[in-house]
Design a protein around this motif. Structure first.
Motif, PDB file in Angstrom:
ATOM      1  N   LEU A 167      21.158  89.953  34.126  1.00  0.00           N
ATOM      2  CA  LEU A 167      21.682  88.902  33.260  1.00  0.00           C
ATOM      3  C   LEU A 167      22.579  89.477  32.168  1.00  0.00           C
ATOM      4  N   ASP A 168      23.613  88.737  31.793  1.00  0.00           N
ATOM      5  CA  ASP A 168      24.450  89.138  30.669  1.00  0.00           C
ATOM      6  C   ASP A 168      23.711  88.926  29.351  1.00  0.00           C
ATOM      7  N   GLU A 169      22.994  87.822  29.252  1.00  0.00           N
ATOM      8  CA  GLU A 169      22.205  87.552  28.056  1.00  0.00           C
ATOM      9  C   GLU A 169      20.732  87.630  28.409  1.00  0.00           C
ATOM     10  N   LYS A 170      20.022  88.569  27.775  1.00  0.00           N
ATOM     11  CA  LYS A 170      18.612  88.806  28.092  1.00  0.00           C
ATOM     12  C   LYS A 170      17.761  87.607  27.657  1.00  0.00           C
ATOM     13  N   ILE A 171      16.669  87.399  28.380  1.00  0.00           N
ATOM     14  CA  ILE A 171      15.766  86.302  28.058  1.00  0.00           C
ATOM     15  C   ILE A 171      14.350  86.840  27.884  1.00  0.00           C
ATOM     16  N   THR A 172      13.477  85.994  27.363  1.00  0.00           N
ATOM     17  CA  THR A 172      12.088  86.396  27.149  1.00  0.00           C
ATOM     18  C   THR A 172      11.198  85.685  28.169  1.00  0.00           C
ATOM     19  N   ILE A 173       9.975  86.139  28.254  1.00  0.00           N
ATOM     20  CA  ILE A 173       9.038  85.612  29.238  1.00  0.00           C
ATOM     21  C   ILE A 173       8.698  84.147  28.981  1.00  0.00           C
ATOM     22  N   GLU A 174       8.946  83.649  27.753  1.00  0.00           N
ATOM     23  CA  GLU A 174       8.632  82.252  27.443  1.00  0.00           C
ATOM     24  C   GLU A 174       9.363  81.281  28.368  1.00  0.00           C
ATOM     25  N   ARG A 175      10.520  81.696  28.923  1.00  0.00           N
ATOM     26  CA  ARG A 175      11.245  80.827  29.853  1.00  0.00           C
ATOM     27  C   ARG A 175      10.374  80.408  31.031  1.00  0.00           C
ATOM     28  N   LYS A 202     -13.218  86.370  38.103  1.00  0.00           N
ATOM     29  CA  LYS A 202     -12.579  86.662  39.380  1.00  0.00           C
ATOM     30  C   LYS A 202     -11.480  85.638  39.657  1.00  0.00           C
ATOM     31  N   PHE A 203     -10.355  86.144  40.127  1.00  0.00           N
ATOM     32  CA  PHE A 203      -9.205  85.298  40.436  1.00  0.00           C
ATOM     33  C   PHE A 203      -8.784  85.497  41.883  1.00  0.00           C
ATOM     34  N   GLN A 204      -8.136  84.486  42.421  1.00  0.00           N
ATOM     35  CA  GLN A 204      -7.536  84.587  43.746  1.00  0.00           C
ATOM     36  C   GLN A 204      -6.090  84.139  43.676  1.00  0.00           C
ATOM     37  N   ASN A 205      -5.213  84.941  44.260  1.00  0.00           N
ATOM     38  CA  ASN A 205      -3.809  84.570  44.352  1.00  0.00           C
ATOM     39  C   ASN A 205      -3.662  83.451  45.379  1.00  0.00           C
ATOM     40  N   VAL A 206      -2.848  82.453  45.057  1.00  0.00           N
ATOM     41  CA  VAL A 206      -2.599  81.366  45.999  1.00  0.00           C
ATOM     42  C   VAL A 206      -1.246  81.555  46.671  1.00  0.00           C
ATOM     43  N   LYS A 207      -0.179  81.588  45.864  1.00  0.00           N
ATOM     44  CA  LYS A 207       1.155  81.756  46.440  1.00  0.00           C
ATOM     45  C   LYS A 207       2.157  82.005  45.319  1.00  0.00           C
ATOM     46  N   PRO A 208       3.296  82.661  45.631  1.00  0.00           N
ATOM     47  CA  PRO A 208       4.361  82.793  44.633  1.00  0.00           C
ATOM     48  C   PRO A 208       4.834  81.423  44.164  1.00  0.00           C
ATOM     49  N   CYS A 209       5.281  81.380  42.915  1.00  0.00           N
ATOM     50  CA  CYS A 209       5.627  80.117  42.270  1.00  0.00           C
ATOM     51  C   CYS A 209       7.103  79.783  42.448  1.00  0.00           C
ATOM     52  N   GLY A 210       7.382  78.626  43.038  1.00  0.00           N
ATOM     53  CA  GLY A 210       8.754  78.140  43.128  1.00  0.00           C
ATOM     54  C   GLY A 210       9.196  77.566  41.793  1.00  0.00           C
ATOM     55  N   ARG A 211      10.366  77.981  41.324  1.00  0.00           N
ATOM     56  CA  ARG A 211      10.816  77.600  39.984  1.00  0.00           C
ATOM     57  C   ARG A 211      11.850  76.490  40.046  1.00  0.00           C
ATOM     58  N   CYS A 212      11.884  75.705  38.954  1.00  0.00           N
ATOM     59  CA  CYS A 212      12.803  74.577  38.863  1.00  0.00           C
ATOM     60  C   CYS A 212      13.760  74.798  37.688  1.00  0.00           C
ATOM     61  N   VAL A 213      14.543  73.782  37.399  1.00  0.00           N
ATOM     62  CA  VAL A 213      15.575  73.865  36.375  1.00  0.00           C
ATOM     63  C   VAL A 213      15.005  74.106  34.977  1.00  0.00           C
ATOM     64  N   MET A 214      13.707  73.873  34.783  1.00  0.00           N
ATOM     65  CA  MET A 214      13.117  74.064  33.457  1.00  0.00           C
ATOM     66  C   MET A 214      13.314  75.477  32.916  1.00  0.00           C
ATOM     67  N   VAL A 215      13.401  76.471  33.802  1.00  0.00           N
ATOM     68  CA  VAL A 215      13.563  77.847  33.315  1.00  0.00           C
ATOM     69  C   VAL A 215      14.933  78.053  32.673  1.00  0.00           C
ATOM     70  N   ASN A 216      15.853  77.110  32.884  1.00  0.00           N
ATOM     71  CA  ASN A 216      17.178  77.197  32.264  1.00  0.00           C
ATOM     72  C   ASN A 216      17.201  76.628  30.851  1.00  0.00           C
ATOM     73  N   ASN A 217      16.096  76.051  30.415  1.00  0.00           N
ATOM     74  CA  ASN A 217      16.031  75.506  29.060  1.00  0.00           C
ATOM     75  C   ASN A 217      15.662  76.623  28.088  1.00  0.00           C
ATOM     76  N   ASN A 218      16.548  76.883  27.146  1.00  0.00           N
ATOM     77  CA  ASN A 218      16.284  77.914  26.147  1.00  0.00           C
ATOM     78  C   ASN A 218      15.189  77.422  25.207  1.00  0.00           C
ATOM     79  N   PRO A 219      14.013  78.064  25.205  1.00  0.00           N
ATOM     80  CA  PRO A 219      12.915  77.551  24.380  1.00  0.00           C
ATOM     81  C   PRO A 219      13.185  77.633  22.879  1.00  0.00           C
TER      82      PRO A 219
END
Length: 264
Positions: A167-175, A202-219
């Motif tokens: 990325l040209d502009e770094k982001i934080t994990i909050e996205r 104890k935890f169990q992995n279910v599946k990788p998370c599909g992401r939507c447009v919300m990650v494009n919102n700058n918190p």
């Protein structure tokens, strides 16, 4: 050499799609962390409201103080009791899952309606079983709170590092709104975790998370742009989903904390 993984950040999101709270420990329950996405906003048709349509929701900041939730938005503040709700049952939904919820109180709903400029209600899910989600991956049903699909989201630090290199502009994990951030070794290795333990949970992995447009919102601003989804789609797209982080479920209740190790 045995790889060691440590929890470096934990987050709660009391009200669906509002800002999160960084915490040092959290009680893991089947539905998700205690007080995590137990509340959400619904419109006049009882449909759930998120940042996808209203990016400004990221600018509402909750805090848990004793037996109350406090909300700050610009120069406005409001609070309500964690345990309070009205008695009338409301049938709402999160995607394809029906949810049984209750309005918190009329004053809180009016506060959000006035702040957002349209009529809405703040509702709460109270009981295990009031929202059931079926996972095709595990061929079973889960009791989930009001998260999009699964009780927990785990992300490894190297996954964010790799994205930021592109990325040209770094982001934080909050996205990406994780519940659990771990200090990882290889980007996206969390996709392949199976069962593991943090503290005594104890935890169990279910599946990788599909992401939507919300990650494009700058918190920090509540402004929706094209990144990082545009860049992620160049190397993390699979079957029309753009993957980042992994959905997990817990198999027993207990408290986990920043600094805890993952064991396999």
């Amino acid at each position: 050499m045995i790889m060691k993984y440590i929890v470096i950040e934990l987050y709660l999101y009391p009200i669906k799609s509002l800002a999160g709270i960084r915490v040092v420990n959290a009680k893991a329950e089947e539905m998700g962390f205690e007080n995590d996405r137990r509340w959400m906003l619904i419109d006049e048709e009882n449909q759930f409201i998120t940042q996808r349509k209203y990016p400004i929701l990221s600018q509402f900041y909750p805090k848990i103080k004793g037996d109350k939730i406090e909300i700050g938005y610009q120069d406005l503040n409001h609070k309500f009791y964690i345990e309070e709700n009205l008695s009338e049952l409301i049938f709402s939904n999160v995607w394809d899952d029906e949810c049984k919820v209750f309005e918190v109180n009329k004053t809180t709903s009016k506060w959000f309606s006035d702040a957002l400029g349209f009529t809405c209600k703040l509702v709460k899910i109270s009981n295990k079983g009031d929202r059931i989600h079926r996972t095709k991956k595990l061929d079973k049903t889960l009791n989930v709170s009001l998260a999009d699909g699964y009780p927990y989201l785990l992300i490894g630090s190297k996954s964010l590092d790799l994205l930021n290199e592109k990325l040209d502009e770094k982001i934080t994990i909050e996205r990406f709104r994780p519940n659990i951030l771990i200090d990882s070794h290889i980007a996206h290795e969390e996709d392949f975790f199976d069962r593991f333990q943090i503290g005594n949970v104890k935890f169990q992995n279910v599946k990788p998370c599909g992401r939507c447009v919300m990650v494009n919102n700058n918190p920090k601003t509540g402004v929706m742009l094209k990144e990082p989804l545009k860049t992620l789609s160049t190397y993390r797209k699979l079957d029309n989903s753009v993957l980042f982080g992994t959905n997990i479920m817990c198999l027993n209740e207990g408290v986990i904390a920043v600094g805890d190790f993952l064991t396999f």
